[in-house]
Design a protein around this motif. Sequence first.
Motif, PDB file in Angstrom:
ATOM      1  N   GLY A  29       0.768  -1.244   0.000  1.00 64.68           N
ATOM      2  CA  GLY A  29       0.000   0.000   0.000  1.00 64.68           C
ATOM      3  C   GLY A  29       0.793   1.284   0.000  1.00 64.68           C
ATOM      4  O   GLY A  29       0.221   2.356   0.171  1.00 64.68           O
ATOM      5  N   GLN A  30       2.098   1.224  -0.216  1.00 61.26           N
ATOM      6  CA  GLN A  30       2.918   2.438  -0.237  1.00 61.26           C
ATOM      7  C   GLN A  30       3.271   2.809  -1.673  1.00 61.26           C
ATOM      8  O   GLN A  30       3.548   1.946  -2.495  1.00 61.26           O
ATOM      9  CB  GLN A  30       4.199   2.235   0.570  1.00 61.26           C
ATOM     10  N   GLY A  31       3.279   4.097  -1.953  1.00 58.09           N
ATOM     11  CA  GLY A  31       3.744   4.579  -3.255  1.00 58.09           C
ATOM     12  C   GLY A  31       2.852   4.209  -4.414  1.00 58.09           C
ATOM     13  O   GLY A  31       3.330   4.105  -5.555  1.00 58.09           O
ATOM     14  N   ILE A  32       1.554   4.019  -4.175  1.00 52.53           N
ATOM     15  CA  ILE A  32       0.637   3.673  -5.267  1.00 52.53           C
ATOM     16  C   ILE A  32       0.280   4.944  -6.041  1.00 52.53           C
ATOM     17  O   ILE A  32      -0.448   5.804  -5.551  1.00 52.53           O
ATOM     18  CB  ILE A  32      -0.645   3.008  -4.734  1.00 52.53           C
ATOM     19  N   THR A  33       0.842   5.072  -7.225  1.00 55.85           N
ATOM     20  CA  THR A  33       0.559   6.195  -8.116  1.00 55.85           C
ATOM     21  C   THR A  33       0.263   5.648  -9.508  1.00 55.85           C
ATOM     22  O   THR A  33       0.569   4.491  -9.810  1.00 55.85           O
ATOM     23  CB  THR A  33       1.758   7.153  -8.212  1.00 55.85           C
ATOM     24  N   MET A  34      -0.299   6.471 -10.361  1.00 62.12           N
ATOM     25  CA  MET A  34      -0.583   6.045 -11.729  1.00 62.12           C
ATOM     26  C   MET A  34       0.699   5.649 -12.449  1.00 62.12           C
ATOM     27  O   MET A  34       0.731   4.671 -13.203  1.00 62.12           O
ATOM     28  CB  MET A  34      -1.299   7.164 -12.491  1.00 62.12           C
ATOM     29  N   GLU A  35       1.791   6.399 -12.173  1.00 65.58           N
ATOM     30  CA  GLU A  35       3.067   6.114 -12.840  1.00 65.58           C
ATOM     31  C   GLU A  35       3.628   4.779 -12.374  1.00 65.58           C
ATOM     32  O   GLU A  35       4.109   3.973 -13.190  1.00 65.58           O
ATOM     33  CB  GLU A  35       4.075   7.230 -12.547  1.00 65.58           C
ATOM     34  N   ALA A  36       3.573   4.524 -11.073  1.00 69.73           N
ATOM     35  CA  ALA A  36       4.099   3.272 -10.538  1.00 69.73           C
ATOM     36  C   ALA A  36       3.291   2.079 -11.043  1.00 69.73           C
ATOM     37  O   ALA A  36       3.845   1.039 -11.410  1.00 69.73           O
ATOM     38  CB  ALA A  36       4.095   3.310  -9.012  1.00 69.73           C
ATOM     39  N   VAL A  37       1.972   2.228 -11.075  1.00 70.31           N
ATOM     40  CA  VAL A  37       1.104   1.142 -11.533  1.00 70.31           C
ATOM     41  C   VAL A  37       1.338   0.855 -13.010  1.00 70.31           C
ATOM     42  O   VAL A  37       1.415  -0.311 -13.426  1.00 70.31           O
ATOM     43  CB  VAL A  37      -0.370   1.493 -11.265  1.00 70.31           C
ATOM     44  N   ALA A  38       1.478   1.903 -13.818  1.00 68.32           N
ATOM     45  CA  ALA A  38       1.763   1.706 -15.251  1.00 68.32           C
ATOM     46  C   ALA A  38       3.092   0.999 -15.445  1.00 68.32           C
ATOM     47  O   ALA A  38       3.238   0.141 -16.321  1.00 68.32           O
ATOM     48  CB  ALA A  38       1.763   3.057 -15.966  1.00 68.32           C
ATOM     49  N   SER A  39       4.067   1.351 -14.628  1.00 68.03           N
ATOM     50  CA  SER A  39       5.378   0.712 -14.711  1.00 68.03           C
ATOM     51  C   SER A  39       5.297  -0.762 -14.340  1.00 68.03           C
ATOM     52  O   SER A  39       5.921  -1.613 -14.976  1.00 68.03           O
ATOM     53  CB  SER A  39       6.361   1.437 -13.782  1.00 68.03           C
ATOM     54  N   LEU A  40       4.510  -1.082 -13.319  1.00 68.19           N
ATOM     55  CA  LEU A  40       4.352  -2.475 -12.907  1.00 68.19           C
ATOM     56  C   LEU A  40       3.806  -3.329 -14.045  1.00 68.19           C
ATOM     57  O   LEU A  40       4.225  -4.474 -14.241  1.00 68.19           O
ATOM     58  CB  LEU A  40       3.408  -2.568 -11.705  1.00 68.19           C
ATOM     59  N   ASP A  41       2.865  -2.790 -14.797  1.00 68.91           N
ATOM     60  CA  ASP A  41       2.267  -3.536 -15.901  1.00 68.91           C
ATOM     61  C   ASP A  41       3.309  -3.912 -16.955  1.00 68.91           C
ATOM     62  O   ASP A  41       3.163  -4.917 -17.654  1.00 68.91           O
ATOM     63  CB  ASP A  41       1.156  -2.706 -16.565  1.00 68.91           C
ATOM     64  N   GLU A  42       4.364  -3.098 -17.051  1.00 63.88           N
ATOM     65  CA  GLU A  42       5.400  -3.334 -18.064  1.00 63.88           C
ATOM     66  C   GLU A  42       6.580  -4.155 -17.524  1.00 63.88           C
ATOM     67  O   GLU A  42       7.573  -4.333 -18.222  1.00 63.88           O
ATOM     68  CB  GLU A  42       5.910  -1.990 -18.609  1.00 63.88           C
ATOM     69  N   ILE A  43       6.474  -4.629 -16.322  1.00 64.80           N
ATOM     70  CA  ILE A  43       7.522  -5.430 -15.665  1.00 64.80           C
ATOM     71  C   ILE A  43       8.846  -4.657 -15.626  1.00 64.80           C
ATOM     72  O   ILE A  43       9.771  -4.927 -16.405  1.00 64.80           O
ATOM     73  CB  ILE A  43       7.720  -6.809 -16.322  1.00 64.80           C
ATOM     74  N   PRO A  44       8.976  -3.684 -14.730  1.00 64.81           N
ATOM     75  CA  PRO A  44      10.199  -2.874 -14.645  1.00 64.81           C
ATOM     76  C   PRO A  44      11.399  -3.694 -14.171  1.00 64.81           C
ATOM     77  O   PRO A  44      11.258  -4.835 -13.737  1.00 64.81           O
ATOM     78  CB  PRO A  44       9.817  -1.807 -13.619  1.00 64.81           C
ATOM     79  N   GLY A  45      12.578  -3.076 -14.258  1.00 65.69           N
ATOM     80  CA  GLY A  45      13.819  -3.779 -13.922  1.00 65.69           C
ATOM     81  C   GLY A  45      13.842  -4.368 -12.532  1.00 65.69           C
ATOM     82  O   GLY A  45      14.418  -5.441 -12.307  1.00 65.69           O
ATOM     83  N   LEU A  46      13.229  -3.671 -11.576  1.00 65.19           N
ATOM     84  CA  LEU A  46      13.191  -4.181 -10.204  1.00 65.19           C
ATOM     85  C   LEU A  46      12.558  -5.562 -10.158  1.00 65.19           C
ATOM     86  O   LEU A  46      13.015  -6.449  -9.424  1.00 65.19           O
ATOM     87  CB  LEU A  46      12.407  -3.200  -9.321  1.00 65.19           C
ATOM     88  N   LEU A  47      11.522  -5.759 -10.947  1.00 62.30           N
ATOM     89  CA  LEU A  47      10.816  -7.038 -10.974  1.00 62.30           C
ATOM     90  C   LEU A  47      11.485  -8.033 -11.911  1.00 62.30           C
ATOM     91  O   LEU A  47      11.607  -9.225 -11.590  1.00 62.30           O
ATOM     92  CB  LEU A  47       9.360  -6.829 -11.403  1.00 62.30           C
ATOM     93  N   SER A  48      11.939  -7.566 -13.075  1.00 61.74           N
ATOM     94  CA  SER A  48      12.491  -8.495 -14.058  1.00 61.74           C
ATOM     95  C   SER A  48      13.814  -9.100 -13.592  1.00 61.74           C
ATOM     96  O   SER A  48      14.089 -10.275 -13.841  1.00 61.74           O
ATOM     97  CB  SER A  48      12.677  -7.806 -15.410  1.00 61.74           C
TER      98      SER A  48
END
Length: 526
Positions: A395-414
């Motif tokens: 629940g921290q840092g939920i913004t439109m930009e962060a959510v859009a980035s999550l959908d694209e699998i950013p480097g932190l996740l990949s």
Amino acid sequence: MAFPYLFLAYGFKGSTDPFYVEYAHKIQEFKNIMKNNSSEGLNMVNSVLRLGIDYHFQDEIEAILKREYLKLFNIGDCNTQDLYEVSLRFRLLRQGGYYVSIDVFKHFKDKNGKFKPTLGEDREGLMELFEASQVGVEGEHILEEAEHFSQYHLKEWVNRLDHSQARTIQNTLERPYHKSLARLTARNFLDSFSGREHDWMNTLQQVAQMDFTVVQSIHRNEIVKVSKWWEDLGLAKELKFARNQPIKWYLWTVASLADPSLSEERIELTKPISLVYIIDDIFDIYGTLDELTLFTNVVNKWEINATEQLPDYLKKCFKALNDITNEIGYNVFKKYGWNPTDSLKKSWAKLCNAFLLEAQWFASGKLPNEEGYLKNAIVSSGVHVVLVHMFFLLGQGITMEAVASLDEIPGLLSSTAAILRLWDDLGNAKDENQNGHDGSYVECYMKEHQGCSVEVARDHVISMIKYEWKRLNQECLSSKQFPMRFKNACLNAARMVPVMYDFDDNHRLPGLEDYIKSLISETTLL
């Protein structure tokens, strides 16, 4: 005296139980020590982190790190030639999210640009230099040199020391702190601490032991809840071919979300993790290609009516998937005011698409090259699905930009996903309950490089894991989209990977067995 938030989360508020009163007292006592003993700040932060109890001392840790970071810009305060201190400060600051230049290590090189040979006699400095080398990012060659230099000399030290001292060095080389779970290395740290005795260590040991007792009780309670949820869900009875390991799946959450107050989040996160494993087994060992294609289409459309064309076992699986997704989406919205359901559904669609592509590859007998395999495998690892759920549950840092980035699998996740998949594909052993074939990077690499031996391919995979760790370090230092709590959770997930995938010759997981003992059955940390 106010009780720590841990008590508030578990109904201990106002408790007069002598144990919890003493526990709160000891935590506050060490907080005061951290505030009033500036000369030992680095060692205290290091000790708190290595014992895995940093959640009690976040404000104190941050104050010390800020002070130490400012020292770097004041030559008079930080003009030390002590290898241990420089290496420790460098590592702790980078782990705390502060960028520190590798230039701090130039003082330790001779006129030929090599690390000074005399440093080989500084055993503790070498150990900390090796630890510091693990937080490097791509292109920092001096840290690569530091790793090789310290590794070489530490192995020389092993041959000169008695068994106990040599074991301390071996533990450092085999389980560097930055790439290990604190819970699994805490006892080794305590055993080796005698060489640097401090008057505050006794208080910290008492805090660590009491915390161990409290947290163990919390995890036992969570295991009961997870087991009941899994039994009530009924998928184990319906899908007898699939893995039935709810405790193992739960352990991913314990590692990633170590803060004891995150009990609800751990229990909720276990639910999508369980479905990643179940759906993986459906694609890998049971479903026909036609059934898998239908199921993937249903998940992409996410229409309940579309399930009529599915066989019963897939209808039940999709129902569980839909129920869990809606439940988590509702709970996140109620708690944080953001409905993540669309993002959660997208992550499941990506996962099933990746699973289906693998099924098509292996049905046709045509494996891709290693690059194409890994690109898809990063998604099919399931890490993206799990970390997307984790992000919203925190629940921290939920913004439109962060959510859009999550959908694209950013480097932190990949990078976290790549570390998991590459470890899995080293091929030490198959999961004890899996009989299917889902390919491996090693296999694709050897096909692409004709004449390449298994050993060479495995060495290449190991080098790739090191590269992905550097990428993950870079993301943790540079990414501003995601909060530190989420970054640390991703790091912990990567640290858990060897525990889950490093099989021994008997097809057992000794690291996982040790982890389970520390969580459930062992009675003392000391």
